[in-house]
Each structure stands twice: as structure tokens, then as C-alpha cells.
Design a protein around this motif. Structure first.
Motif, short mmCIF file in Angstrom:
data_model
loop_
_atom_site.label_atom_id
_atom_site.label_comp_id
_atom_site.label_asym_id
_atom_site.label_seq_id
_atom_site.Cartn_x
_atom_site.Cartn_y
_atom_site.Cartn_z
N MET A 13 0.83 -1.22 0.00
CA MET A 13 0.00 0.00 0.00
C MET A 13 0.85 1.26 0.00
SD MET A 13 -3.20 -0.11 -0.33
CE MET A 13 -3.74 1.45 0.36
N GLU A 14 2.04 1.16 0.56
CA GLU A 14 2.93 2.31 0.55
C GLU A 14 3.28 2.67 -0.88
OE1 GLU A 14 3.84 4.36 2.87
OE2 GLU A 14 5.35 5.47 1.75
N GLY A 15 3.57 1.63 -1.68
CA GLY A 15 3.87 1.86 -3.10
C GLY A 15 2.66 2.39 -3.83
N ALA A 16 1.51 1.80 -3.55
CA ALA A 16 0.28 2.24 -4.21
C ALA A 16 -0.03 3.69 -3.84
CB ALA A 16 -0.89 1.34 -3.79
N THR A 17 0.21 4.01 -2.58
CA THR A 17 -0.03 5.39 -2.13
C THR A 17 0.84 6.37 -2.90
OG1 THR A 17 -0.57 4.60 0.07
CG2 THR A 17 0.03 6.90 -0.11
N TRP A 18 2.09 5.99 -3.09
CA TRP A 18 3.02 6.84 -3.83
C TRP A 18 2.50 7.10 -5.24
CZ3 TRP A 18 6.16 6.57 -8.18
CH2 TRP A 18 7.16 7.54 -8.26
N VAL A 19 2.10 6.02 -5.91
CA VAL A 19 1.62 6.13 -7.29
C VAL A 19 0.33 6.97 -7.34
CG1 VAL A 19 0.67 4.83 -9.25
CG2 VAL A 19 2.65 3.95 -8.00
N ILE A 20 -0.61 6.64 -6.46
CA ILE A 20 -1.88 7.36 -6.47
C ILE A 20 -1.68 8.82 -6.12
CG2 ILE A 20 -4.12 7.57 -5.29
CD1 ILE A 20 -3.94 4.48 -4.84
N HIS A 21 -0.84 9.05 -5.13
CA HIS A 21 -0.58 10.42 -4.69
C HIS A 21 0.03 11.23 -5.83
CE1 HIS A 21 1.27 13.15 -1.33
NE2 HIS A 21 0.39 13.79 -2.09
N LYS A 22 1.01 10.61 -6.49
CA LYS A 22 1.74 11.36 -7.51
C LYS A 22 0.93 11.53 -8.80
CE LYS A 22 6.08 11.75 -9.92
NZ LYS A 22 7.50 11.69 -9.75
N TYR A 23 0.27 10.46 -9.22
CA TYR A 23 -0.35 10.52 -10.54
C TYR A 23 -1.85 10.77 -10.52
CZ TYR A 23 4.16 8.98 -12.09
OH TYR A 23 5.51 8.93 -12.33
N VAL A 24 -2.51 10.48 -9.39
CA VAL A 24 -3.95 10.74 -9.34
C VAL A 24 -4.25 12.02 -8.57
CG1 VAL A 24 -6.20 9.85 -8.63
CG2 VAL A 24 -4.46 8.28 -9.51
N MET A 25 -3.76 12.08 -7.33
CA MET A 25 -4.08 13.24 -6.51
C MET A 25 -3.39 14.50 -7.04
SD MET A 25 -3.93 11.22 -2.88
CE MET A 25 -4.70 12.36 -1.74
N HIS A 26 -2.18 14.32 -7.52
CA HIS A 26 -1.50 15.46 -8.15
C HIS A 26 -1.70 15.42 -9.65
CE1 HIS A 26 0.95 17.33 -4.84
NE2 HIS A 26 0.37 16.31 -4.24
N GLY A 27 -2.63 14.55 -10.09
CA GLY A 27 -2.93 14.44 -11.51
C GLY A 27 -4.34 14.92 -11.78
N PHE A 28 -5.17 14.00 -12.29
CA PHE A 28 -6.50 14.45 -12.73
C PHE A 28 -7.47 14.74 -11.58
CE2 PHE A 28 -8.89 10.52 -12.13
CZ PHE A 28 -7.88 9.58 -12.09
N LEU A 29 -7.13 14.31 -10.37
CA LEU A 29 -8.02 14.65 -9.24
C LEU A 29 -7.42 15.75 -8.36
CD1 LEU A 29 -9.59 11.23 -8.15
CD2 LEU A 29 -10.65 13.13 -9.38
N TRP A 30 -6.54 16.53 -8.94
CA TRP A 30 -5.90 17.64 -8.20
C TRP A 30 -6.96 18.57 -7.62
CZ3 TRP A 30 -1.97 19.29 -5.65
CH2 TRP A 30 -1.73 20.65 -5.48
N VAL A 31 -8.10 18.65 -8.31
CA VAL A 31 -9.16 19.54 -7.87
C VAL A 31 -9.60 19.19 -6.43
CG1 VAL A 31 -10.96 18.11 -8.96
CG2 VAL A 31 -11.41 20.51 -8.46
N LEU A 32 -9.51 17.91 -6.07
CA LEU A 32 -9.90 17.51 -4.72
C LEU A 32 -8.76 17.65 -3.71
CD1 LEU A 32 -11.96 14.23 -5.38
CD2 LEU A 32 -12.83 16.52 -4.90
N HIS A 33 -7.54 17.55 -4.23
CA HIS A 33 -6.38 17.51 -3.33
C HIS A 33 -5.81 18.91 -3.07
CE1 HIS A 33 -3.06 15.71 -1.21
NE2 HIS A 33 -2.16 16.10 -2.08
N ARG A 34 -6.16 19.86 -3.96
CA ARG A 34 -5.51 21.16 -3.90
C ARG A 34 -5.63 21.85 -2.54
NH1 ARG A 34 -8.07 25.33 -7.52
NH2 ARG A 34 -8.97 26.06 -5.57
#
Lengths: 151, 241
Positions: A13-34
């Protein structure tokens, strides 16, 4: 064996978190993470908090399917994800962002390294620039920083 | 004679100490009796409707040997009183603990509580959609917690949950008697088809979960009205000055 699954999933999950954080939260869902970075939302709740509902979905599905198949490995994968989620909230909400004023003055190098790395991550208010996307595991240099200091 | 007052006495003992203590000058909870009546009525309406519905369907039924005999809409009068007596004891406890102790440390667990409640309730609802007590309890609790966290944005979920854990002690005493601990047969009986049959002593696990959502909603409406009331008073005193 089941215990092993939980542990492996927890670590994965640590790896998954890294990927999701980098590419999803700071990616197309940045609107929620900003607003977690620039604090543009008032009140105790951030729009970013919606993410944990999203992260609950795979755990829910795995628990459901796992129990239906007689509490098999899927259940334990779900358990690993859930425990990671709980650890995340504990460390992220309580320790790093100090939603509670506890363990403020720690000298534990591991805890200091996590906090430092997360600060480094938060230095960047924008979406594109970023570093330290991991969470419980942070780059060695931060560990070194605190271990050396202690010497 | 005494047997037929059993349920009445359960209500009475649940409420009496809290009621007397309300007049203690350090507590002065009596000032909020009106607010409590309104807020608990708001919560009681849907929960009594749920009770009437489930009694009608035979999910549970009452042993009238332990009740005085007055029945309204299928529920003994004692069951109606239950929806005021128990919330009164709970809200009184929450009010006192919140007033005399700083419980805000528990609020750091808000996110974890909502996360775990969401997972457990959704999984329970999916798995046991054919057991109506389990299913409805899971949905009501899920709805209540999600509403309080994401829509009403209350920041006291952690401290209220902590108080609820403390309240589990009297809860087991009261619900224990109702479900048959220490008496010959239960006052409230459950149809085993409609719930999980997981009992803590004699108390069905659904009762504790449903009690949690009922308690949280009572805290919500009570604190909401209390704040409105004190704001109003402030404005009034500012105007008269």
C-alpha cells in the motif's frame, strides 16, 4: 499465511499510495487535493478528506467478496488496506498535521524524517512541482539527516 | 403487579439520577429541559416510526407481562417513554462530561471513525441485505455518520463516540434487562430471521450500533438548538443593555 497477506498488502500500500498520490491526486483529481496544499477551504474539513471515501471502496469490495467466498484471501487483502488507511490517518492527521497537540516534541529520527519529508512535499503549493509522494517510507536522505544529527 | 411495572422501572431508573443531578448548581441542566424535549422529539419521530414498522412486521415483539398494558400504535407506552428516557440520560452524560472535561483530544480520530464506520456499515449492508434489522441499522448509521461529517461538518464525532463508549456500561444494564438478562423471559423478543443473532450477553449487536446512531443524532440536534438558544440570548442581552 493470512497474517502474511495482511503484512504484504500493508507494505504494498505504501507503493500504491506513492503512485496514487503522484499521478492521481497530483494528476486528474488535483481539484480535490488542492485545498490540502493551499488551504483554500475554510473549516475543519478539507475537500481532500473526500479521498478516504474513495479509498474505502476497494476495501469494502474486498471484504464483501471475501466474506461471500467464506472469508478467503480477499478478506485479508481488504484488512491490509484498511489497516494501512488507519495508520495513515493516525500518522497524517495526528502527528504530521498536528490535528492533535500530541507527540510534538519527539526526537525519534524516523518520526522526524517522516515529518520533514512531508513538509518538503507541502512546500510546493502547485500541482506539478512535487517531491516526497510516499508516506510511511521517505527518501533515505531524510533519515540520514536526523540520524547524523544525533551522533 | 410488580412484574407488570418492570419496563416502567427500567425507564425510571435510567432517568432518575440524571434528573435529580440536573438541578445541581454546578450542572444546571434543567435550563435545557425545553431544548432537550424539542431535540429528542426530532430524533424520536423517525426512530419511533421505525420501531412501529418493525413491530408490525414481527421483527421484534413485546412481552406484555412486563408492561402496564397501555399500547399505542403497537408499542407499549413504556417503549414510547424509552425514546425520551434513554436520550435524556445520554445527553445529560454528554453535557456533563463535555462541560467538566476537555475531550477534544478524541476528535483527532474523526477521520478514522468515519472511515471504519463507512467500511463496516457498507459491508454489513451488502452481506446481510436479506436481514432487515441488520440492513436498516447499517444504512441508518452510515447515513447519520456521513451526514454529520461531510454535510453538517461537526467536529465532535470523536468525543461523542468516546462518551458513547462510556455509556455502553449503563447501556448493557438497561438493554440487558430488556433482552432478558436477569429476568425469566425477555421483555423485547427478536425474530432470529431478521438479524445476525450475534449477541453480546443478551444484547443483539444491532442494538448497540443503532443506539450509536440515535445517540449521535441526539447530540447533534441538542447541541445545535443549544447554540441557537444561547446566540439568541446573547443578542437579547446586547439589545437590552
Amino acid at each position: 499465511m493470512n497474517f502474511l497477506i495482511v503484512i504484504v498488502v500493508f507494505i504494498a500500500m505504501e507503493g500504491a499510495t506513492w503512485v496514487i498520490h503522484k499521478y492521481v491526486m497530483h494528476g486528474f483529481l488535483w481539484v480535490l487535493h488542492r485545498d490540502h496544499h493551499d488551504h483554500s477551504t475554510d473549516g475543519p474539513l478539507e475537500r481532500n478528506d473526500l479521498f478516504f471515501v474513495i479509498f474505502a471502496i476497494p476495501a469494502i469490495l474486498l471484504f464483501y467478496l471475501g466474506v461471500q467466498q467464506g472469508v478467503n484471501y480477499l478478506f485479508y487483502i481488504g484488512l491490509g488496506i484498511t489497516l494501512y488507511g488507519m495508520a495513515y490517518f493516525m500518522v497524517h492527521d495526528i502527528f504530521i498535521h498536528q490535528r492533535a497537540k500530541v507527540i510534538k516534541k519527539t526526537e525519534n529520527p524516523y518520526l522526524l524524517a517522516i515529518r520533514r519529508a512531508h513538509k518538503q512535499h507541502h512546500k510546493h503549493l502547485g500541482k506539478e512541482e512535487g517531491e516526497c509522494f510516499g508516506f510511511l517510507w521517505v527518501p533515505i536522505k531524510y533519515f540520514k539527516m536526523y540520524f547524523n544529527k544525533n551522533k | 403487579m410488580l412484574q407488570s411495572s418492570t419496563y416502567l422501572l427500567v425507564n425510571f431508573f435510567a432517568v432518575i439520577i440524571c434528573f435529580i443531578a440536573s438541578f445541581d448548581k454546578r450542572v444546571q441542566f434543567y435550563k435545557y429541559f425545553g431544548i432537550f424535549l424539542i431535540s429528542s422529539t426530532i430524533v424520536a419521530i423517525p426512530f419511533i416510526a421505525w420501531d412501529v414498522w418493525f413491530t408490525d412486521m414481527g421483527v421484534w415483539w413485546f412481552n406484555t407481562d412486563y408492561t402496564t398494558g397501555l399500547i399505542i400504535a403497537g408499542l407499549p407506552i413504556e417503549e414510547w417513554m424509552f425514546f425520551y428516557c434513554i436520550p435524556f440520560a445520554c445527553i445529560f452524560t454528554y453535557y456533563c462530561l463535555d462541560r467538566f472535561f476537555d475531550l477534544s483530544w478524541a476528535n483527532v480520530f474523526n477521520n478514522v471513525i468515519v472511515f471504519i464506520t463507512t467500511i463496516v456499515c457498507v459491508v454489513a449492508a451488502l452481506l446481510y441485505h436479506d436481514k432487515i434489522y441488520t440492513f436498516v441499522t447499517a444504512l441508518v448509521t452510515l447515513g447519520a455518520i456521513l451526514y454529520l461529517h461531510f454535510i453538517a461538518k461537526r467536529d465532535w464525532l470523536g468525543q461523542a463516540s468516546f462518551v458513547f463508549i462510556i455509556l455502553m456500561i449503563p447501556f448493557f444494564l438497561v438493554n440487558g434487562v430488556l433482552t432478558g438478562s436477569g429476568i425469566e423471559t425477555p421483555i423485547v423478543n427478536y425474530n432470529s430471521q431478521h438479524f445476525l443473532n450475534v449477541r453480546m450477553l443478551t444484547v443483539p449487536i444491532e442494538d448497540a450500533v443503532y443506539g450509536y446512531s440515535q445517540f449521535m443524532l441526539n447530540v447533534y440536534f441538542f447541541t445545535l438548538l443549544k447554540k441557537k438558544y444561547s446566540d439568541k440570548k446573547e443578542i437579547k442581552s446586547a439589545l437590552t443593555e
